[in-house]
Design a protein around this motif. Structure first.
Motif, short mmCIF file in Angstrom:
data_model
loop_
_atom_site.label_atom_id
_atom_site.label_comp_id
_atom_site.label_asym_id
_atom_site.label_seq_id
_atom_site.Cartn_x
_atom_site.Cartn_y
_atom_site.Cartn_z
N ASN A 1 7.06 -8.51 -8.22
CA ASN A 1 7.92 -9.51 -6.90
C ASN A 1 8.11 -10.03 -7.60
O ASN A 1 9.42 -10.23 -6.34
CB ASN A 1 6.29 -10.78 -7.09
N ALA A 2 8.72 -10.28 -8.95
CA ALA A 2 10.51 -10.62 -8.82
C ALA A 2 11.23 -9.34 -8.56
O ALA A 2 12.66 -9.82 -7.91
CB ALA A 2 10.78 -10.92 -10.63
N LYS A 3 11.31 -8.22 -8.37
CA LYS A 3 12.07 -7.37 -8.13
C LYS A 3 12.42 -6.24 -6.86
O LYS A 3 12.82 -6.49 -6.22
CB LYS A 3 11.89 -5.97 -8.82
N ARG A 4 10.80 -7.16 -6.32
CA ARG A 4 10.78 -7.24 -4.61
C ARG A 4 10.75 -5.61 -4.76
O ARG A 4 10.96 -4.62 -4.14
CB ARG A 4 11.56 -7.08 -4.04
N THR A 5 10.06 -4.73 -5.32
CA THR A 5 9.32 -3.44 -6.17
C THR A 5 8.01 -3.36 -5.64
O THR A 5 7.11 -3.97 -6.32
CB THR A 5 10.17 -3.19 -6.72
N PHE A 6 7.12 -1.86 -5.45
CA PHE A 6 6.33 -1.71 -6.14
C PHE A 6 6.04 -0.05 -6.52
O PHE A 6 7.28 0.57 -5.76
CB PHE A 6 4.72 -2.31 -5.37
N HIS A 7 5.12 0.08 -6.88
CA HIS A 7 5.30 1.59 -7.81
C HIS A 7 4.13 2.56 -7.68
O HIS A 7 2.99 1.61 -7.17
CB HIS A 7 5.83 1.57 -9.29
N LEU A 8 3.98 3.46 -7.61
CA LEU A 8 2.34 3.76 -7.43
C LEU A 8 2.61 5.29 -8.54
O LEU A 8 4.05 6.08 -8.46
CB LEU A 8 2.25 4.92 -6.55
N SER B 1 1.13 -0.99 -0.14
CA SER B 1 -0.05 -0.53 0.27
C SER B 1 0.99 1.28 0.38
O SER B 1 1.73 1.27 0.33
CB SER B 1 -0.64 -0.07 1.23
N TRP B 2 0.32 1.84 -0.57
CA TRP B 2 0.58 3.43 -0.42
C TRP B 2 -0.25 4.11 0.99
O TRP B 2 -1.73 4.48 0.41
CB TRP B 2 1.22 4.13 -1.60
N PHE B 3 0.49 4.88 1.42
CA PHE B 3 -0.03 6.57 2.36
C PHE B 3 -0.06 6.97 2.18
O PHE B 3 1.42 7.76 1.58
CB PHE B 3 0.00 5.97 3.82
N ARG B 4 -0.46 8.70 2.78
CA ARG B 4 0.43 9.92 2.55
C ARG B 4 -0.03 10.72 3.67
O ARG B 4 -1.56 10.55 3.92
CB ARG B 4 -0.34 11.13 1.22
N GLN B 5 0.58 11.62 4.22
CA GLN B 5 0.87 12.87 5.52
C GLN B 5 0.55 14.07 4.69
O GLN B 5 2.05 14.00 5.15
CB GLN B 5 0.96 11.97 6.89
N ALA B 6 -0.20 14.72 4.94
CA ALA B 6 0.18 16.44 4.60
C ALA B 6 -0.34 16.71 6.13
O ALA B 6 -0.90 16.35 7.30
CB ALA B 6 -0.72 17.18 3.77
N PRO B 7 0.60 17.93 5.95
CA PRO B 7 1.42 18.44 7.76
C PRO B 7 -0.50 19.47 8.29
O PRO B 7 -1.38 19.92 7.37
CB PRO B 7 1.40 19.89 7.18
N GLY B 8 -0.40 18.72 9.61
CA GLY B 8 -1.83 18.82 10.18
C GLY B 8 -3.11 17.76 10.45
O GLY B 8 -4.31 17.97 10.54
N LYS B 9 -2.55 16.65 9.24
CA LYS B 9 -3.36 16.05 8.96
C LYS B 9 -3.26 14.44 9.08
O LYS B 9 -2.02 14.05 9.55
CB LYS B 9 -3.73 16.22 6.99
N GLU B 10 -4.78 13.41 9.06
CA GLU B 10 -4.25 12.63 9.59
C GLU B 10 -3.52 11.60 8.28
O GLU B 10 -3.47 12.25 7.47
CB GLU B 10 -6.07 12.35 9.88
N ARG B 11 -3.12 10.91 8.08
CA ARG B 11 -2.66 9.17 7.72
C ARG B 11 -3.53 9.31 6.50
O ARG B 11 -4.97 8.83 7.12
CB ARG B 11 -2.19 8.00 8.31
N GLU B 12 -3.38 9.05 5.02
CA GLU B 12 -4.44 9.17 3.87
C GLU B 12 -4.50 7.90 3.60
O GLU B 12 -3.45 7.89 2.76
CB GLU B 12 -4.86 10.02 3.24
N GLY B 13 -5.12 6.97 3.47
CA GLY B 13 -4.60 5.73 2.34
C GLY B 13 -5.11 5.96 1.06
O GLY B 13 -6.03 6.56 0.73
N THR C 1 -2.26 5.24 -10.25
CA THR C 1 -2.16 4.00 -10.63
C THR C 1 -1.51 3.10 -9.75
O THR C 1 0.10 3.62 -9.68
CB THR C 1 -2.13 3.36 -12.07
N THR C 2 -1.56 1.88 -9.37
CA THR C 2 -0.35 1.21 -8.56
C THR C 2 0.11 -0.31 -9.56
O THR C 2 -1.18 -0.75 -9.87
CB THR C 2 -0.70 1.02 -7.06
N SER C 3 0.94 -0.72 -9.19
CA SER C 3 1.65 -1.68 -9.07
C SER C 3 3.28 -2.52 -8.90
O SER C 3 3.03 -1.56 -7.83
CB SER C 3 2.49 -1.34 -11.08
N ARG C 4 3.07 -3.87 -8.96
CA ARG C 4 4.31 -4.63 -8.32
C ARG C 4 4.84 -5.77 -9.16
O ARG C 4 4.22 -6.25 -10.19
CB ARG C 4 3.52 -5.63 -7.40
#
Length: 122
Positions: free
Chosen positions: A73-80, A35-47, A68-71
Motif C-alpha cells: 500500500n505504501a508503494k501503491r503497487t501490487f504483484h502476482l 485483482s489480476w485477470f487474464r485473457q487468451a485469444p478467443g477466450k473470455e476474460r478470466e479472474g 501468489t498475489t501481494s500488495r
C-alpha cells in the motif's frame, strides 16, 4: 480516477516463473481490492486473483497453489508471483481495482491497466 500500469510480462519456458507488478497513480487506493485477470485469444476474460483490503486473498481454480498475489500500500503497487507456469497460462494479464473481489465479474471493477503479455512456451 486511478491509473494502472502493468509490468513484468514476457516469454518463459514451462515450469518457469514470472513476477508481474501493477503500479497505481492518481486517486487513493483506500478501500479498493486489487485483482489480476487474464485473457487468451478467443477466450473470455478470466479472474486470476484478488487481494482485499485486509489482505484476504482469492485465486482462480486453475492457478491455486502456483500463483501468489501481494500488495504494497505504501508503494501503491501490487504483484502476482507466478510459479510452475504452464502453456495454458499464456494470455494478456490485466490488473484491476474495484470495491469487491469478484473473479467471475470483471464488469464490477472500476479501473484497468493496459495489459501485459505472458507467453509460456519452449
Amino acid at each position: 480516477h486511478v491509473q494502472l500500469v502493468e509490468s513484468g510480462g514476457g516469454l518463459v519456458q514451462p515450469g518457469g516463473s514470472l513476477r508481474l507488478s501493477c503500479a497505481a497513480s492518481g486517486d487513493t487506493l483506500d478501500g479498493y481490492v486489487m485483482s489480476w485477470f487474464r485473457q487468451a485469444p478467443g477466450k473470455e476474460r478470466e479472474g486470476v486473483s484478488c487481494i482485499g483490503t485486509y489482505d484476504d486473498k482469492f485465486y482462480g481454480d486453475s492457478v491455486k497453489g502456483r500463483f501468489t498475489t501481494s500488495r504494497d500500500n505504501a508503494k501503491r503497487t501490487f504483484h502476482l508471483q507466478m510459479n510452475n507456469l504452464k502453456p495454458e497460462d499464456t494470455a494478456v494479464y490485466y490488473c484491476a481495482v474495484g470495491l469487491f473481489c469478484g473473479l467471475r465479474s470483471p464488469s464490477g471493477y472500476d479501473f484497468w491497466g493496459q495489459g501485459t503479455q505472458v507467453t509460456v512456451s519452449s
